[in-house]
Design a protein around this motif. Structure first.
Motif, PDB file in Angstrom:
ATOM      1  N   LEU A   1       0.825  -1.213   0.000  1.00 51.06           N
ATOM      2  CA  LEU A   1       0.000   0.000   0.000  1.00 51.06           C
ATOM      3  C   LEU A   1       0.864   1.271   0.000  1.00 51.06           C
ATOM      4  O   LEU A   1       0.464   2.299  -0.536  1.00 51.06           O
ATOM      5  CB  LEU A   1      -0.935   0.030   1.209  1.00 51.06           C
TER       6      LEU A   1
ATOM      7  N   SER B   1       4.247   4.254  -3.428  1.00 51.97           N
ATOM      8  CA  SER B   1       3.551   5.346  -4.118  1.00 51.97           C
ATOM      9  C   SER B   1       3.785   5.330  -5.631  1.00 51.97           C
ATOM     10  O   SER B   1       3.029   5.922  -6.386  1.00 51.97           O
ATOM     11  CB  SER B   1       3.984   6.690  -3.529  1.00 51.97           C
ATOM     12  N   GLU B   2       4.830   4.587  -6.063  1.00 53.24           N
ATOM     13  CA  GLU B   2       5.101   4.568  -7.506  1.00 53.24           C
ATOM     14  C   GLU B   2       4.154   3.641  -8.265  1.00 53.24           C
ATOM     15  O   GLU B   2       4.087   3.669  -9.491  1.00 53.24           O
ATOM     16  CB  GLU B   2       6.567   4.183  -7.786  1.00 53.24           C
ATOM     17  N   LEU B   3       3.405   2.809  -7.526  1.00 51.86           N
ATOM     18  CA  LEU B   3       2.484   1.888  -8.198  1.00 51.86           C
ATOM     19  C   LEU B   3       1.206   2.609  -8.631  1.00 51.86           C
ATOM     20  O   LEU B   3       0.647   3.405  -7.876  1.00 51.86           O
ATOM     21  CB  LEU B   3       2.090   0.739  -7.261  1.00 51.86           C
ATOM     22  N   SER B   4       0.763   2.320  -9.854  1.00 54.25           N
ATOM     23  CA  SER B   4      -0.513   2.882 -10.313  1.00 54.25           C
ATOM     24  C   SER B   4      -1.645   2.095  -9.648  1.00 54.25           C
ATOM     25  O   SER B   4      -1.415   1.065  -9.005  1.00 54.25           O
ATOM     26  CB  SER B   4      -0.617   2.750 -11.828  1.00 54.25           C
ATOM     27  N   ARG B   5      -2.855   2.566  -9.815  1.00 53.42           N
ATOM     28  CA  ARG B   5      -4.010   1.893  -9.225  1.00 53.42           C
ATOM     29  C   ARG B   5      -4.080   0.425  -9.693  1.00 53.42           C
ATOM     30  O   ARG B   5      -4.300  -0.487  -8.891  1.00 53.42           O
ATOM     31  CB  ARG B   5      -5.282   2.643  -9.633  1.00 53.42           C
TER      32      ARG B   5
ATOM     33  N   LEU C   1      -1.263  -1.679  -8.279  1.00 52.58           N
ATOM     34  CA  LEU C   1      -1.538  -1.917  -6.859  1.00 52.58           C
ATOM     35  C   LEU C   1      -2.492  -3.111  -6.703  1.00 52.58           C
ATOM     36  O   LEU C   1      -2.245  -4.034  -5.919  1.00 52.58           O
ATOM     37  CB  LEU C   1      -2.172  -0.657  -6.263  1.00 52.58           C
ATOM     38  N   ILE C   2      -3.562  -3.073  -7.502  1.00 54.98           N
ATOM     39  CA  ILE C   2      -4.550  -4.157  -7.438  1.00 54.98           C
ATOM     40  C   ILE C   2      -3.913  -5.492  -7.801  1.00 54.98           C
ATOM     41  O   ILE C   2      -4.122  -6.511  -7.146  1.00 54.98           O
ATOM     42  CB  ILE C   2      -5.762  -3.839  -8.354  1.00 54.98           C
TER      43      ILE C   2
ATOM     44  N   LEU D   1      -1.709  -6.691  -4.927  1.00 57.27           N
ATOM     45  CA  LEU D   1      -2.516  -7.157  -3.787  1.00 57.27           C
ATOM     46  C   LEU D   1      -3.158  -8.507  -4.089  1.00 57.27           C
ATOM     47  O   LEU D   1      -3.229  -9.369  -3.216  1.00 57.27           O
ATOM     48  CB  LEU D   1      -3.589  -6.120  -3.440  1.00 57.27           C
TER      49      LEU D   1
ATOM     50  N   LEU E   1     -11.461  -4.496  -4.035  1.00 61.07           N
ATOM     51  CA  LEU E   1     -10.610  -4.310  -5.217  1.00 61.07           C
ATOM     52  C   LEU E   1     -11.446  -4.084  -6.484  1.00 61.07           C
ATOM     53  O   LEU E   1     -11.027  -3.400  -7.408  1.00 61.07           O
ATOM     54  CB  LEU E   1      -9.692  -5.521  -5.424  1.00 61.07           C
TER      55      LEU E   1
ATOM     56  N   ARG F   1      -7.546   5.719  -6.188  1.00 58.52           N
ATOM     57  CA  ARG F   1      -6.407   5.021  -5.585  1.00 58.52           C
ATOM     58  C   ARG F   1      -6.378   5.258  -4.077  1.00 58.52           C
ATOM     59  O   ARG F   1      -6.189   4.328  -3.292  1.00 58.52           O
ATOM     60  CB  ARG F   1      -5.122   5.522  -6.247  1.00 58.52           C
TER      61      ARG F   1
END
Lengths: 457, 457
Positions: A132, A135-139, A142-143, A146, B132, B139
């Motif tokens: 989480l 911060s460099e990961l896009s939405r 990130l999904i 996860l 998700l 985000r």
């Protein structure tokens, strides 16, 4: 404290946590005429029982803990509850694994990496947080991350069935590849509580029985008789335990028959143990159809069938507590105690077999005698309660009332007289009769009483 | 299968999963001169032991399972491993709860909602997935929702300490608010495996002892003696079990003393049980400094101190297996079997006390005798192995070798002769002597042997 909780209880909750199908049993209740039970009586009775369990160290006090307990979910047990549960689990284990030569115990982990998607997962929150925090990961990234974390996290079991199925092939050598045989296990399972995202723990008992397809229905009958007999063996009112065939329209596709062992709680029937004829689907799925893996000897070409027996030991414990609570009125000679509550638990299950107390006399010496006697009991594996440690003076009547509520089989009273003559007083919970006995005889007397109860119950 | 696994094992792994501080014990090993041990011998010995455990139904076969087992983590146990573990847990329980009047058992859930942030969490993956899948969430909103989910998910325990601390106040009434007293528990804990995001299950044993500050160090000494004596009681080579004081510079701030019970495994020393003088910090933190809650009787104003004793029963089991494995060369008269491996487990721990087999003769009748005898053993709670179910013919030598590897105390051979005269042959694992005995005597003989071993060990 516990009493207040009851106002909040929704008595309609009859969800069985063992199986979604053991939910409201209206048809069963109707057909058995149980609706005639006065609802207030039942409510009072449950209130009394839960209060007693909290007061007498069966469960830790507190509203939410009492509610977990009432629903048949693992809760915080005090020493008496723990001992009762241990005794019950041990009896279950002996009765199932020692009933036949071909039942073997196994132990499988409660979490596994190999149980596909979904379910309840164990996640390390620091690892989760690290993702989480990137911060460099896009939405989308990130999904993705996860999802990967979730899939790589071990899932916890909701029942013991799958573990036993996975041990079918490794166990074949042990039984010379011959059917039938069974794998028994008891252990912790996590199950959804009904509230989204909330889980409860239950301690399950499980026997998975592998047999030929043509015998599976007979084996189901065998195990139903076996289980019902076992539940009734320890009951004060055996008729509160019953069995019922699951109606055909409630069976799932893979099941050809189902039977439930029920207990008639003050709030209605709930299932303690459930038995299913599960056919061969489970084994085929577990071994993805690779028949050579489980081909048993003797040229049988059919896939072994599975009969499963799974129970909830926490609810079983509540059933025995409910079953053994007797409320007697005006029993006392002096009529000071208007109501006497006795937990007439079976001698084998009773968590405390003997309580040790002191009467009037030189306290220090009397305590020393108690200490010695307690040690003797503990070495003989007789569970004893050190009542003599209590420093608040109480009347004999109150003491007896307390021990009756704890389900203590015998109360031993050491007094001045014991120091002089070696004689002590022994009170029997069930007869309330007091006997005088020599201190040298008491241990053997108790040992014999308990082992006789074990043998002839 | 298991052998291959060993090439992959990193022998340097000596992490103790019970506590980060029980990690590599170089200083201890050095000071005890253990480096003189020939490394290859040790490796061979472990290989032999693990192979034997997989072959003889102690653990389920498979490389990863053997590795879990070797590291002292819960793994898939077969019937013999399960029974050994049950016996060990039962002995631990008796020795701790019955050693003193003031030790009480408790049972607390393995997961809890009230353990703050961090740790290992149980998450429902469907609920997680639903979040998700909410495409309308930005985000930031997504992260917020996921954080909320994580914080509202129950965390699973890594040790039994916190549960016992929370039961301190509810237990005070039971002990008339008098110190010292202890709370005992055994149960499943989840611990990080060292690999990020991976967990292992361990079965912990725990005694949390509450006492006055000035006696805590003496109590630590008391429990160290008690625990070491217990481990050695069941050992074939008691000197492999030792205790060592944790050096002062390795203590954490809240601890004033620490002692480890160690076992000398073929790959080095590892800790089986750890004892700490923990001071009053844990109780103060648990009750957030609210002194009135735990004020004990007798005007003592100081906060009770905690002495904790926590162990890993899976590793304990491995220690006893390792300790009891004897490899004897050229023992056999005919020198056909060059090497005899015997698992000389203590009679109380041995998972199978007696194996039942048939010699030459009318198979059907002999089996019936076996069935009857087995039932008699099981009813007398003597754990018996139905060797007569094996359909592959084996020589007596191979049979004995197999049972020796299973640690079976006695082998009973039913033959033609038994049908005629009632006489059977009984072989003793430890002496290898065969005795002739009447069938009516065998049950009592075994019962007496086992209970004598229990009493005088």
């Amino acid at each position: 404290m516990v009493l207040n909780a009851f106002n909040m209880l929704t008595w309609s909750v009859r969800r069985c946590i063992l199986s979604p199908r053991s939910a409201p049993m209206k048809s069963m209740r109707g057909s058995r005429g149980l609706c005639s039970k006065a609802p207030n009586d039942g409510l009072d009775r449950v209130r009394t029982l839960l209060q007693l369990c909290a007061d007498r160290y069966f469960i830790s006090p507190g509203e939410s803990n009492a509610e977990l307990f009432r629903r048949g979910w693992s809760c915080i047990y005090g020493p008496l509850g723990l001992e009762l549960r241990r005794n019950l689990l041990q009896q279950w284990w002996h009765s199932v694994t020692r009933s036949r030569a071909r039942v073997f115990g196994v132990n499988t982990p409660s979490s596994s990496l190999e149980r596909g998607a979904g379910g309840v997962r164990v996640v390390e929150s620091e690892h989760f947080q690290q993702i989480l925090d990137q911060s460099e990961l896009s939405r989308e990234q990130l999904i993705q991350e996860l999802n990967r974390l979730l899939l790589s996290s071990p899932s916890v079991r909701t029942s013991l069935l799958q573990g036993a199925l996975e041990q079918f092939v490794p166990s074949l050598e042990m039984v010379s590849k011959k059917l039938p045989f069974g794998l028994a296990e008891t252990g912790l399972c996590f199950q959804p509580s009904g509230v989204s995202g909330c889980f409860v723990e239950v301690t399950q008992t499980s026997l998975v029985w592998f047999c030929s397809p043509r015998t599976s229905s007979q084996w189901l009958d065998h195990w139903v008789r076996h289980r019902l007999k076992w539940w009734r063996k320890f009951a004060l009112s055996p008729s509160d335990f019953s069995s019922i065939e699951v109606p055909e329209n409630e069976l799932e596709e893979t099941e050809s028959r189902g039977v439930k062992i029920l207990y008639n709680f003050p709030w209605g029937l709930e299932s303690l143990e459930t038995l299913w004829c599960r056919g061969d689907t489970d084994l085929l799925q577990t071994y993805k159809g690779v028949r050579t893996k489980w081909q048993s000897r003797g040229g049988q070409k059919s896939v072994p069938n599975v009969v499963s027996v799974s129970g909830n030991i926490d609810r079983g414990m509540l059933a025995f507590l409910s079953n053994s609570l007797q409320e007697l009125r005006g029993e006392d000679g002096k009529k000071k105690l208007q109501q006497r509550k006795v937990l007439k638990l079976h001698p084998v299950l009773a968590p405390v077999k003997v309580a040790l107390d002191i009467g009037k006399g030189a306290t220090v010496e009397l305590r020393q005698v108690c200490e010695g006697l307690l040690q003797e009991f503990l070495e003989a594996k007789i569970s004893a309660w050190p009542g003599y440690l209590e420093t608040q003076p109480t009347s004999l009547q109150h003491l007896n009332a307390k021990y009756d509520e704890m389900g203590v089989l015998f109360t031993v009273l050491i007094s001045e007289n014991t120091l002089e003559s070696g004689l002590l007083q022994v009170r029997n919970r069930d007869t309330t009769i007091r006997e005088t006995m020599h201190i040298s005889e008491i241990k053997n007397f108790l040992s014999k009483y308990i082992s006789a109860a074990d043998k002839f119950s």
